[in-house]
Scaffold this motif. Structure first.
Motif, PDB file in Angstrom:
ATOM      1  N   ALA A 111      10.312  10.955  -4.099  1.00 45.71           N
ATOM      2  CA  ALA A 111      11.574  10.458  -3.538  1.00 45.71           C
ATOM      3  C   ALA A 111      11.508  10.408  -2.005  1.00 45.71           C
ATOM      4  O   ALA A 111      11.984   9.450  -1.377  1.00 45.71           O
ATOM      5  CB  ALA A 111      12.728  11.337  -3.995  1.00 45.71           C
ATOM      6  N   GLY A 112      10.923  11.430  -1.411  1.00 45.33           N
ATOM      7  CA  GLY A 112      10.778  11.431   0.052  1.00 45.33           C
ATOM      8  C   GLY A 112       9.883  10.308   0.542  1.00 45.33           C
ATOM      9  O   GLY A 112      10.177   9.648   1.554  1.00 45.33           O
ATOM     10  N   LEU A 113       8.799  10.062  -0.173  1.00 38.31           N
ATOM     11  CA  LEU A 113       7.896   8.971   0.211  1.00 38.31           C
ATOM     12  C   LEU A 113       8.561   7.606   0.066  1.00 38.31           C
ATOM     13  O   LEU A 113       8.370   6.703   0.897  1.00 38.31           O
ATOM     14  CB  LEU A 113       6.615   9.029  -0.614  1.00 38.31           C
ATOM     15  N   VAL A 114       9.353   7.440  -0.991  1.00 39.49           N
ATOM     16  CA  VAL A 114      10.068   6.178  -1.178  1.00 39.49           C
ATOM     17  C   VAL A 114      11.073   5.963  -0.048  1.00 39.49           C
ATOM     18  O   VAL A 114      11.182   4.862   0.511  1.00 39.49           O
ATOM     19  CB  VAL A 114      10.762   6.140  -2.559  1.00 39.49           C
ATOM     20  N   ALA A 115      11.812   7.001   0.317  1.00 36.38           N
ATOM     21  CA  ALA A 115      12.775   6.881   1.416  1.00 36.38           C
ATOM     22  C   ALA A 115      12.072   6.552   2.733  1.00 36.38           C
ATOM     23  O   ALA A 115      12.517   5.675   3.486  1.00 36.38           O
ATOM     24  CB  ALA A 115      13.572   8.179   1.551  1.00 36.38           C
ATOM     25  N   LEU A 116      10.969   7.229   2.985  1.00 36.05           N
ATOM     26  CA  LEU A 116      10.214   6.965   4.212  1.00 36.05           C
ATOM     27  C   LEU A 116       9.656   5.542   4.225  1.00 36.05           C
ATOM     28  O   LEU A 116       9.681   4.860   5.257  1.00 36.05           O
ATOM     29  CB  LEU A 116       9.076   7.985   4.349  1.00 36.05           C
ATOM     30  N   THR A 117       9.189   5.072   3.082  1.00 40.62           N
ATOM     31  CA  THR A 117       8.670   3.705   2.986  1.00 40.62           C
ATOM     32  C   THR A 117       9.763   2.687   3.256  1.00 40.62           C
ATOM     33  O   THR A 117       9.544   1.694   3.958  1.00 40.62           O
ATOM     34  CB  THR A 117       8.046   3.470   1.597  1.00 40.62           C
ATOM     35  N   TRP A 122       0.829  -1.199   0.000  1.00 38.05           N
ATOM     36  CA  TRP A 122       0.000   0.000   0.000  1.00 38.05           C
ATOM     37  C   TRP A 122       0.867   1.255   0.000  1.00 38.05           C
ATOM     38  O   TRP A 122       0.522   2.266  -0.616  1.00 38.05           O
ATOM     39  CB  TRP A 122      -0.941   0.007   1.199  1.00 38.05           C
ATOM     40  N   ALA A 123       1.987   1.221   0.690  1.00 37.40           N
ATOM     41  CA  ALA A 123       2.883   2.381   0.706  1.00 37.40           C
ATOM     42  C   ALA A 123       3.472   2.623  -0.677  1.00 37.40           C
ATOM     43  O   ALA A 123       3.592   3.770  -1.123  1.00 37.40           O
ATOM     44  CB  ALA A 123       3.987   2.166   1.735  1.00 37.40           C
ATOM     45  N   ALA A 124       3.847   1.549  -1.374  1.00 41.67           N
ATOM     46  CA  ALA A 124       4.370   1.694  -2.730  1.00 41.67           C
ATOM     47  C   ALA A 124       3.295   2.260  -3.663  1.00 41.67           C
ATOM     48  O   ALA A 124       3.594   3.097  -4.532  1.00 41.67           O
ATOM     49  CB  ALA A 124       4.875   0.348  -3.247  1.00 41.67           C
ATOM     50  N   PHE A 125       2.080   1.829  -3.478  1.00 38.23           N
ATOM     51  CA  PHE A 125       0.975   2.360  -4.276  1.00 38.23           C
ATOM     52  C   PHE A 125       0.817   3.866  -4.033  1.00 38.23           C
ATOM     53  O   PHE A 125       0.653   4.649  -4.977  1.00 38.23           O
ATOM     54  CB  PHE A 125      -0.321   1.618  -3.938  1.00 38.23           C
ATOM     55  N   SER A 126       0.902   4.266  -2.775  1.00 37.45           N
ATOM     56  CA  SER A 126       0.757   5.690  -2.479  1.00 37.45           C
ATOM     57  C   SER A 126       1.956   6.485  -2.994  1.00 37.45           C
ATOM     58  O   SER A 126       1.807   7.647  -3.384  1.00 37.45           O
ATOM     59  CB  SER A 126       0.564   5.916  -0.981  1.00 37.45           C
ATOM     60  N   CYS A 127       3.154   5.863  -3.021  1.00 37.05           N
ATOM     61  CA  CYS A 127       4.325   6.552  -3.576  1.00 37.05           C
ATOM     62  C   CYS A 127       4.139   6.851  -5.053  1.00 37.05           C
ATOM     63  O   CYS A 127       4.704   7.803  -5.577  1.00 37.05           O
ATOM     64  CB  CYS A 127       5.585   5.702  -3.380  1.00 37.05           C
ATOM     65  N   ALA A 128       3.379   6.027  -5.738  1.00 33.13           N
ATOM     66  CA  ALA A 128       3.102   6.260  -7.155  1.00 33.13           C
ATOM     67  C   ALA A 128       1.907   7.186  -7.349  1.00 33.13           C
ATOM     68  O   ALA A 128       1.876   7.988  -8.289  1.00 33.13           O
ATOM     69  CB  ALA A 128       2.842   4.928  -7.855  1.00 33.13           C
TER      70      ALA A 128
END
Length: 110
Positions: free
Chosen positions: A54-60, A27-33
């Motif tokens: 990029a920030g969301l990917v790092a946080l995930t 779900w986090a990867a989905f939200s990163c997209a």
């Protein structure tokens, strides 16, 4: 016979994931997209949307590492609690190699 089976519990058991951490990461990867797409649609610049992604990917990635570490720690703690304590020197029982100098009451005396 009606009312004898608990369908709600049966459905809940089938719907549970074997690995809830993977579900959270999916779900986090989905939200990163999804978030950068929504930002672009709302008029945000491409650079701003890319930085947010990029920030969301790092946080995930950080959250995924922390969740895995927490799961390993919980598994180790539960495994340690299930193993009985073996005593001061790690041995159990009263074998012949206990370090006693005097024979017990049942041993022959010269």
């Amino acid at each position: 016979m009606p009312g004898t089976r608990d369908y709600a519990r049966e459905d809940a058991a089938e719907g549970e994931s074997p690995d809830p951490v993977s579900d959270v990461v999916r779900w986090a990867a989905f939200s990163c997209a999804l978030v950068p797409v929504v930002l672009l649609m709302c008029g945000q610049s491409f650079g701003g949307a890319a930085g947010t992604a990029a920030g969301l990917v790092a946080l995930t990635c950080v959250c995924h590492a922390l969740l895995r570490q927490s799961a390993r720690t919980a598994a180790r703690v539960s495994a340690e609690q299930s193993v009985p304590h073996r005593g001061r020197r790690g041995r159990t029982g009263g074998g012949s190699h206990r370090g006693a100098r005097h024979p017990g009451p049942g041993s022959p005396v010269d």
